[in-house]
Design a protein around this motif. Structure first.
Motif, PDB file in Angstrom:
ATOM      1  N   PRO A 228     -23.066  25.151 -41.451  1.00 56.15           N
ATOM      2  CA  PRO A 228     -23.959  26.018 -42.226  1.00 56.15           C
ATOM      3  C   PRO A 228     -24.959  25.253 -43.076  1.00 56.15           C
ATOM      4  O   PRO A 228     -26.066  25.747 -43.316  1.00 56.15           O
ATOM      5  N   SER A 229     -24.603  24.047 -43.517  1.00 55.99           N
ATOM      6  CA  SER A 229     -25.533  23.272 -44.351  1.00 55.99           C
ATOM      7  C   SER A 229     -26.740  22.790 -43.558  1.00 55.99           C
ATOM      8  O   SER A 229     -27.810  22.540 -44.130  1.00 55.99           O
ATOM      9  N   MET A 230     -26.591  22.661 -42.223  1.00 52.31           N
ATOM     10  CA  MET A 230     -27.694  22.210 -41.373  1.00 52.31           C
ATOM     11  C   MET A 230     -28.268  23.328 -40.523  1.00 52.31           C
ATOM     12  O   MET A 230     -29.248  23.133 -39.802  1.00 52.31           O
ATOM     13  N   LEU A 231     -27.607  24.487 -40.532  1.00 48.58           N
ATOM     14  CA  LEU A 231     -28.041  25.668 -39.770  1.00 48.58           C
ATOM     15  C   LEU A 231     -28.007  25.414 -38.259  1.00 48.58           C
ATOM     16  O   LEU A 231     -28.809  25.977 -37.498  1.00 48.58           O
ATOM     17  N   VAL A 232     -27.086  24.573 -37.813  1.00 49.07           N
ATOM     18  CA  VAL A 232     -26.984  24.277 -36.384  1.00 49.07           C
ATOM     19  C   VAL A 232     -25.525  24.364 -35.942  1.00 49.07           C
ATOM     20  O   VAL A 232     -24.596  24.167 -36.729  1.00 49.07           O
ATOM     21  N   ALA A 233     -25.368  24.653 -34.662  1.00 46.42           N
ATOM     22  CA  ALA A 233     -24.052  24.594 -34.024  1.00 46.42           C
ATOM     23  C   ALA A 233     -24.046  23.414 -33.067  1.00 46.42           C
ATOM     24  O   ALA A 233     -25.082  22.809 -32.777  1.00 46.42           O
ATOM     25  N   MET A 234     -22.860  23.077 -32.582  1.00 48.45           N
ATOM     26  CA  MET A 234     -22.714  22.026 -31.575  1.00 48.45           C
ATOM     27  C   MET A 234     -21.697  22.490 -30.548  1.00 48.45           C
ATOM     28  O   MET A 234     -20.595  22.926 -30.914  1.00 48.45           O
ATOM     29  N   THR A 235     -22.079  22.426 -29.291  1.00 45.88           N
ATOM     30  CA  THR A 235     -21.124  22.675 -28.215  1.00 45.88           C
ATOM     31  C   THR A 235     -20.531  21.334 -27.818  1.00 45.88           C
ATOM     32  O   THR A 235     -21.215  20.508 -27.208  1.00 45.88           O
ATOM     33  N   ASP A 236     -19.274  21.103 -28.173  1.00 48.37           N
ATOM     34  CA  ASP A 236     -18.638  19.832 -27.838  1.00 48.37           C
ATOM     35  C   ASP A 236     -18.427  19.709 -26.332  1.00 48.37           C
ATOM     36  O   ASP A 236     -18.669  18.666 -25.750  1.00 48.37           O
ATOM     37  N   PHE A 237     -17.915  20.765 -25.734  1.00 43.59           N
ATOM     38  CA  PHE A 237     -17.784  20.761 -24.281  1.00 43.59           C
ATOM     39  C   PHE A 237     -17.661  22.194 -23.772  1.00 43.59           C
ATOM     40  O   PHE A 237     -17.287  23.109 -24.501  1.00 43.59           O
ATOM     41  N   THR A 238     -17.991  22.345 -22.511  1.00 40.78           N
ATOM     42  CA  THR A 238     -17.727  23.572 -21.770  1.00 40.78           C
ATOM     43  C   THR A 238     -17.136  23.153 -20.432  1.00 40.78           C
ATOM     44  O   THR A 238     -17.720  22.324 -19.732  1.00 40.78           O
ATOM     45  N   ILE A 239     -15.981  23.686 -20.097  1.00 44.82           N
ATOM     46  CA  ILE A 239     -15.310  23.339 -18.843  1.00 44.82           C
ATOM     47  C   ILE A 239     -15.175  24.592 -17.985  1.00 44.82           C
ATOM     48  O   ILE A 239     -14.691  25.617 -18.450  1.00 44.82           O
ATOM     49  N   ILE A 240     -15.633  24.478 -16.753  1.00 44.78           N
ATOM     50  CA  ILE A 240     -15.416  25.531 -15.772  1.00 44.78           C
ATOM     51  C   ILE A 240     -14.450  24.962 -14.745  1.00 44.78           C
ATOM     52  O   ILE A 240     -14.785  24.032 -14.000  1.00 44.78           O
ATOM     53  N   GLY A 241     -13.245  25.486 -14.718  1.00 41.82           N
ATOM     54  CA  GLY A 241     -12.203  24.904 -13.879  1.00 41.82           C
ATOM     55  C   GLY A 241     -12.157  25.431 -12.462  1.00 41.82           C
ATOM     56  O   GLY A 241     -11.612  24.773 -11.570  1.00 41.82           O
ATOM     57  N   ARG A 242     -12.732  26.624 -12.242  1.00 46.60           N
ATOM     58  CA  ARG A 242     -12.719  27.221 -10.914  1.00 46.60           C
ATOM     59  C   ARG A 242     -14.047  27.908 -10.651  1.00 46.60           C
ATOM     60  O   ARG A 242     -14.623  28.520 -11.558  1.00 46.60           O
ATOM     61  N   PRO A 243     -14.534  27.845  -9.425  1.00 43.22           N
ATOM     62  CA  PRO A 243     -15.793  28.537  -9.100  1.00 43.22           C
ATOM     63  C   PRO A 243     -15.574  30.026  -8.862  1.00 43.22           C
ATOM     64  O   PRO A 243     -14.444  30.493  -8.682  1.00 43.22           O
ATOM     65  N   ALA A 244     -16.682  30.756  -8.873  1.00 45.13           N
ATOM     66  CA  ALA A 244     -16.721  32.168  -8.464  1.00 45.13           C
ATOM     67  C   ALA A 244     -15.817  33.073  -9.297  1.00 45.13           C
ATOM     68  O   ALA A 244     -15.257  34.044  -8.775  1.00 45.13           O
ATOM     69  N   MET A 245     -15.676  32.756 -10.592  1.00 42.21           N
ATOM     70  CA  MET A 245     -14.901  33.619 -11.479  1.00 42.21           C
ATOM     71  C   MET A 245     -15.709  34.062 -12.695  1.00 42.21           C
ATOM     72  O   MET A 245     -15.203  34.782 -13.549  1.00 42.21           O
ATOM     73  N   GLY A 246     -16.960  33.613 -12.794  1.00 38.79           N
ATOM     74  CA  GLY A 246     -17.785  33.980 -13.946  1.00 38.79           C
ATOM     75  C   GLY A 246     -17.324  33.321 -15.238  1.00 38.79           C
ATOM     76  O   GLY A 246     -17.594  33.847 -16.334  1.00 38.79           O
ATOM     77  N   ILE A 247     -16.661  32.181 -15.142  1.00 33.43           N
ATOM     78  CA  ILE A 247     -16.081  31.536 -16.322  1.00 33.43           C
ATOM     79  C   ILE A 247     -17.161  31.051 -17.283  1.00 33.43           C
ATOM     80  O   ILE A 247     -17.039  31.205 -18.501  1.00 33.43           O
ATOM     81  N   GLY A 248     -18.236  30.485 -16.740  1.00 34.75           N
ATOM     82  CA  GLY A 248     -19.290  29.955 -17.597  1.00 34.75           C
ATOM     83  C   GLY A 248     -19.908  31.023 -18.480  1.00 34.75           C
ATOM     84  O   GLY A 248     -20.067  30.827 -19.689  1.00 34.75           O
ATOM     85  N   ARG A 249     -20.250  32.147 -17.892  1.00 35.03           N
ATOM     86  CA  ARG A 249     -20.852  33.236 -18.673  1.00 35.03           C
ATOM     87  C   ARG A 249     -19.840  33.812 -19.655  1.00 35.03           C
ATOM     88  O   ARG A 249     -20.175  34.136 -20.802  1.00 35.03           O
ATOM     89  N   PHE A 250     -18.587  33.939 -19.226  1.00 39.28           N
ATOM     90  CA  PHE A 250     -17.527  34.441 -20.103  1.00 39.28           C
ATOM     91  C   PHE A 250     -17.408  33.573 -21.347  1.00 39.28           C
ATOM     92  O   PHE A 250     -17.344  34.084 -22.486  1.00 39.28           O
ATOM     93  N   LEU A 251     -17.395  32.268 -21.169  1.00 35.25           N
ATOM     94  CA  LEU A 251     -17.287  31.351 -22.312  1.00 35.25           C
ATOM     95  C   LEU A 251     -18.532  31.406 -23.183  1.00 35.25           C
ATOM     96  O   LEU A 251     -18.443  31.430 -24.413  1.00 35.25           O
ATOM     97  N   MET A 252     -19.699  31.435 -22.552  1.00 36.45           N
ATOM     98  CA  MET A 252     -20.949  31.426 -23.308  1.00 36.45           C
ATOM     99  C   MET A 252     -21.068  32.660 -24.196  1.00 36.45           C
ATOM    100  O   MET A 252     -21.415  32.552 -25.379  1.00 36.45           O
TER     101      MET A 252
END
Length: 222
Positions: A66-90
């Protein structure tokens, strides 16, 4: 799928998450199992798993400053294809960061992320197709991430003092017309983010010094 926060290395889901991290990321990007104990208990570090039928099929870690008004995405892992995991996490991450910002009475300007450069990153990410760096870079570009225009390295999470290359530091600006970021914000963020790693390479400090000598760091398309 369930969006489940993990806050202990004793959570059975964490063992599955750590194994997934070791499968898709190179060793220098993965903190040792036992060293996750304190970060998971830190209220400012948010580690969530996408859980499907009891299995961890994806995960994301992020922070809001909050002091810098920014977020950081440390990592995003998609373990399986064709499940919509990326959008679900986002989408779940977006909602949670909005909640964190509202609780602090602030309005974020955007989110940092380290993104593999597919030209220089000689790694196959466990053969998981959605984790291919060419695929990920294109997806993140469509979302709105842009590259901060300077040669980027970071200290190894193996805590051996080595410099890790092959990535770009990028930023998702909520103002799509924003041409760049103040260098003071970039250096403040990196200094805070990597304060957990006391053993930093000289090359990292050299990078910080060079960035601090500029007034603005341009945001460039991939």
């Amino acid at each position: 799928m369930e969006y489940t926060r993990i806050q202990s290395i004793n959570d059975p889901l964490f063992a599955k998450l750590h194994q997934l991290m070791q499968t898709v990321f190179p060793p220098e990007e993965v903190l040792a199992y036992e060293k996750w104990e304190a970060p998971l208990q830190d209220e400012g570090i948010h580690v969530y798993a996408a859980v499907h039928e009891g299995e961890v099929v994806g995960a994301t870690e992020y922070r809001y400053y909050p002091s810098m008004l920014v977020a950081m995405t440390d990592f995003t892992i998609i373990g399986r294809p064709a499940m919509g995991i990326g959008r679900f996490l986002m989408r779940n991450r977006e909602r949670d960061i909005a909640r964190l910002a509202a609780a602090s009475g602030t309005e974020p300007i955007g989110m940092f992320a380290e993104i593999y450069n597919p030209i220089t990153a000689d790694y196959h990410f466990g053969g998981v197709t959605p984790m291919n760096p060419y695929v990920r870079r294109e997806v993140l570009s469509h979302i709105g991430y842009r590259r901060l225009d300077f040669p980027y390295i970071h200290p190894s999470w193996e805590e051996n003092g080595e410099a890790v290359s092959g990535l770009d530091l990028c930023f998702l600006s909520y103002d799509e017309k924003l041409p760049g970021l103040p260098s003071s914000l970039v250096t403040a963020f990196l200094t805070e983010y990597y304060s957990a790693l006391p053993n930093k390479p000289d090359a990292w400090q050299y990078m910080i010094d060079n960035v601090s000598q500029q007034e603005t760091i341009a945001l460039e398309p991939f």
